[in-house]
Design an enzyme around this catalytic site. Structure first.
Site, mmCIF file in Angstrom:
data_model
loop_
_atom_site.group_PDB
_atom_site.id
_atom_site.type_symbol
_atom_site.label_atom_id
_atom_site.label_comp_id
_atom_site.label_asym_id
_atom_site.label_seq_id
_atom_site.Cartn_x
_atom_site.Cartn_y
_atom_site.Cartn_z
ATOM 1 N N LYS A 38 0.865 -1.179 0.000
ATOM 2 C CA LYS A 38 0.000 0.000 0.000
ATOM 3 C C LYS A 38 0.901 1.227 0.000
ATOM 4 O O LYS A 38 1.614 1.483 0.982
ATOM 5 C CB LYS A 38 -0.924 -0.009 1.216
ATOM 6 C CG LYS A 38 -1.939 1.126 1.219
ATOM 7 C CD LYS A 38 -2.939 0.959 2.360
ATOM 8 C CE LYS A 38 -4.016 2.031 2.324
ATOM 9 N NZ LYS A 38 -5.025 1.851 3.403
ATOM 10 N N ASP A 135 -14.981 1.654 7.947
ATOM 11 C CA ASP A 135 -15.137 1.582 6.486
ATOM 12 C C ASP A 135 -15.373 0.127 6.048
ATOM 13 O O ASP A 135 -14.757 -0.350 5.091
ATOM 14 C CB ASP A 135 -13.905 2.157 5.788
ATOM 15 C CG ASP A 135 -14.191 2.483 4.309
ATOM 16 O OD1 ASP A 135 -15.379 2.511 3.926
ATOM 17 O OD2 ASP A 135 -13.224 2.689 3.550
#
Length: 716
Positions: A38, A135
């Site tokens: 990431k 989320d």
């Protein structure tokens, strides 16, 4: 190419992209191991320092099989951007699974339960560590295929996560709008100022939307035009939702809001699982935080589902397969009540077969004693219900139409929708064929049970008839009984006459049972012929062939939509593909309707007629069995009376003979009479015969009692 000290990746290997970072597939420079990296962009560094490091700190605290592992935190060589090195999940996300046309109407039941188990376990680990994700959505649930081919789902993307205890609140807004709690949606999407603080239960709302999406293939709250085009109506749907409702939609522009309290008929989950899942969805998709369940109750209720076992029950009369979710420690009585809720068949009327054998289920016994079942090998339930068959929605109703002009994105979306309906038709076609197979197999087993009952009852009737016939065949008794000197034997003769009548009744019963056997054999031959016709059916192969060709065109459309436009020749090919795709879809649905649905409906009608014949035959056999039992009982009583009478006459003759020997010799009669001596011997023979007959009749009655104790099919 980009790299850190230990890992290397290419920017073409993009796995996902967000507002603050991109995720790539990378390799370890030394071992070649695949990982996910990431890489944070410039925007991410504009956030406060504590927010930037929060994801690292959260991931370092977590260690669970249902949460993506953090291997290292490194930096790129040139720009020194932060890089998270994480576990690589090769099968994409839950969102990519749901985006596949095969899952347009939701996941299969087994796969959904895997998702539920993994999400619950991962969330439980988060709560144990005091972390709120903020989320949760299908795109942040990654899929990995285990060594044994099983799916493993893992929570990922903790960029919005933070530490938060159950009683703490937060005011910052994160998340994806379709999955946001309405209070957060109001501020983040509608930009309305409000002073509300949010708690950990906002994750529960997102989980509820995610689970609904996984179960049905669509979002629960859909305004006309879609959630992103009609945000005000989206907010209205989520905030005005009545208690108990799990979905809401606006079907037309400015139209009313329509509420759903159950999952749609198109979803693949069984009614048994739906009945367990819907109350959970209703209580976590609750806009008022005070009314919403907490995590403790959510974990308790979902764990209750996951700890249950499934018993597959095929209702033969209704022609419907049911999934009964019970705990292994439950009793049979609880299982029967669960069956009652789904089938409306009261426990006292529930009789079962498994693999051709009668199952006697004692209500007080543990449900662990129920045989292991599968969808193709269920318990077969008898009931008096009218056949209704599998309930389903015609896939043709969910087929979108292509727009006349060439619109690459619209054509792709349409092709995807049509293909999804095609896969639904394939699933339904298989279910209809499987249902017919279960009908034939169940009926065959029932007739085998009835044939066995016929054989046992016939054996009892014929054995009793044989004994009675042998006892009635003595001519000496008939000639002696008519002599004038022994008129006392008239009562015995009347009893023998009654035995003769009973023998005639048993003979008729035997003939009746033989005719029933022939009728059952004829019905079974007809059943085998119908079953062979179903086995020869090739509609599944035809539908699959159409789907394979449609899939090829769909993949072409998927590639084309990423291009800015098509050349002239490519556009002409694209138009031809649209025409061919439409023809294939039409052919597929035609096969489904004419080869699958119509034959299934005809099969249901025939099945109903056969079930009536089976019930009538069973009732008739019960009456014949009762007649045989009654004849045996009465014959036993008559035999006992006859035996007693013969013993008394024999005793009297012996006394008369003794007295005659002591008295003076009688005068010589004109005609000699040897009947007393003959009668004495005959009486002794008859007494012994009657005792034997009594014993045999008693044995027959015991056999009939055992037959009556065998579970019978319920009355029509």
């Amino acid at each position: 190419m980009q790299s850190t000290a230990n890992y290397l990746w290419h920017t073409d290997d993009l796995l996902g992209q967000g507002a603050t970072a991109s995720v790539y597939k990378a390799r370890n420079k030394k071992s070649g191991e695949l990982v996910a990296v990431k890489v944070f962009n410039t925007t991410s560094y504009l956030r406060p320092r504590e927010v930037q490091v929060r994801e690292f700190e959260v991931l370092r605290k977590l260690n669970h099989q249902n949460i993506v592992k953090l291997f290292a935190v490194e930096e790129t060589g040139g720009s020194r951007q932060k890089v998270l090195v994480m576990e690589y999940c090769s099968s994409g996300s839950l969102l990519s699974v749901l985006e596949s046309p095969e899952n347009a109407f939701g996941l299969p039941e087994d796969e959904f339960l895997v998702v539920l188990r993994c999400v619950v376990a991962g969330m439980n680990h988060l709560r144990e560590n005091g972390i709120v994700h903020r989320d949760i959505k299908p795109g942040n649930i990654m899929r990995l295929v285990g060594e044994e081919g099983q799916s493993i789902y893992k929570l990922t993307d903790f960029g919005a996560a933070r530490e938060l205890d159950d009683d703490e609140k937060f005011v910052s807004v994160y998340g994806t709008e379709e999955y946001l709690h309405p209070d957060m949606y109001e501020r983040a999407v509608l930009r309305k100022p409000q002073q509300k603080a949010f708690g950990v239960t906002v994750d529960l709302w997102s989980i509820g939307v995610t689970l609904y999406h996984a179960a049905t293939g669509s979002l629960p709250f859909i305004p006309f035009g879609g959630p992103r085009r009609n945000k005000e109506i989206m907010y209205r749907i989520t905030t005005e939702k009545p208690a108990g409702a799990i979905a809401g939609a606006q079907r037309r522009e400015n139209g009313p809001l329509e509420w759903s309290y159950t999952l749609p008929i198109t979803c693949q989950l069984s009614l048994g699982l739906q009945s367990q899942l819907v109350p959970i969805l209703a209580n976590i998709l609750e806009v008022e935080q005070a009314k919403c369940w907490g995590f403790d109750q959510f974990f308790a209720e979902t764990s209750d589902i996951l700890q249950r076992v499934v018993v597959h029950v095929f209702s033969l009369s209704q022609a419907v397969l049911h999934h009964i979710y019970i705990h292994a420690h439950n009793t049979i009585a609880i299982f029967q009540e669960a069956v009652h809720k789904q089938t409306s068949v009261a426990p006292r009327h529930q009789e079962y077969l498994f693999e051709g054998h009668l199952c006697v289920l004692e209500p007080s016994v543990s449900a662990q004693h129920i045989a292991h079942t599968t969808a193709s090998s269920p318990l077969t339930l008898f009931s008096t219900a009218i056949p209704k068959g599998l309930a389903f929605r015609d896939p043709a109703l969910d087929v979108p139409k292509f727009v006349p002009k060439v619109d690459l994105q619209a054509d792709y979306n349409t092709a995807k929708g049509v293909l999804g309906a095609g896969y639904q038709a394939l699933r339904l076609a298989r279910a209809l064929l499987d249902g017919q197979e279960l009908m034939f197999r169940g009926l065959h087993w029932v007739m085998e049970v009835l044939q066995a009952t016929c054989r046992r009852t016939l054996e009892v009737a014929r054995t009793s008839l044989l004994y009675l016939s042998s006892s009635l065949g003595t001519e000496r008794f008939s000639s002696v009984a008519g002599t004038p000197e022994i008129q006392e034997l008239k009562a015995a003769a009347e009893l023998r006459s009654r035995l003769r009548t009973l023998a005639e009744v048993l003979s008729r019963c035997s003939q009746n049972i033989t005719e029933t056997q022939e009728s059952l054999s004829s019905l079974n031959r007809e059943l085998v012929k119908s079953r062979d016709q179903v086995h020869e059916d090739r509609s599944i192969q035809q539908i699959q062939c159409c789907l394979d060709k449609m899939n090829f065109i769909y993949k072409q459309f998927k590639k084309s939509r990423m291009r800015p436009g098509l050349g002239y020749n490519e556009e002409q090919i694209h138009k031809l593909d649209k025409v061919n795709f439409s023809h294939l879809a039409k052919r597929l649905l035609q096969v489904f309707q004419e080869e699958c649905v119509q034959k299934y409906q005809a099969s249901l009608v025939t099945h109903g007629k056969r079930m009536r014949v089976v019930h009538e035959t069973r009732n008739h056999l019960r009456l014949v069995g009762c007649s045989v039992a009654a004849c045996n009982t009465e014959a036993q009583g008559v035999q006992e009376s006859l035996s007693k009478l013969l013993e008394e006459l024999s005793h009297q003759l012996l006394q008369d003979r003794a007295k005659g020997a002591q008295a003076s010799p009688p005068p010589i009669a004109p005609y000699p009479s040897p009947t007393r001596k003959d009668l004495l011997l005959h009486m002794q023979e008859l007494c012994e015969g009657m005792k034997l007959l009594a014993s045999d009749l008693l044995d027959n009655n015991r056999i009939i009692e055992r037959l009556n104790r065998v579970p019978a099919l319920p009355d029509v």
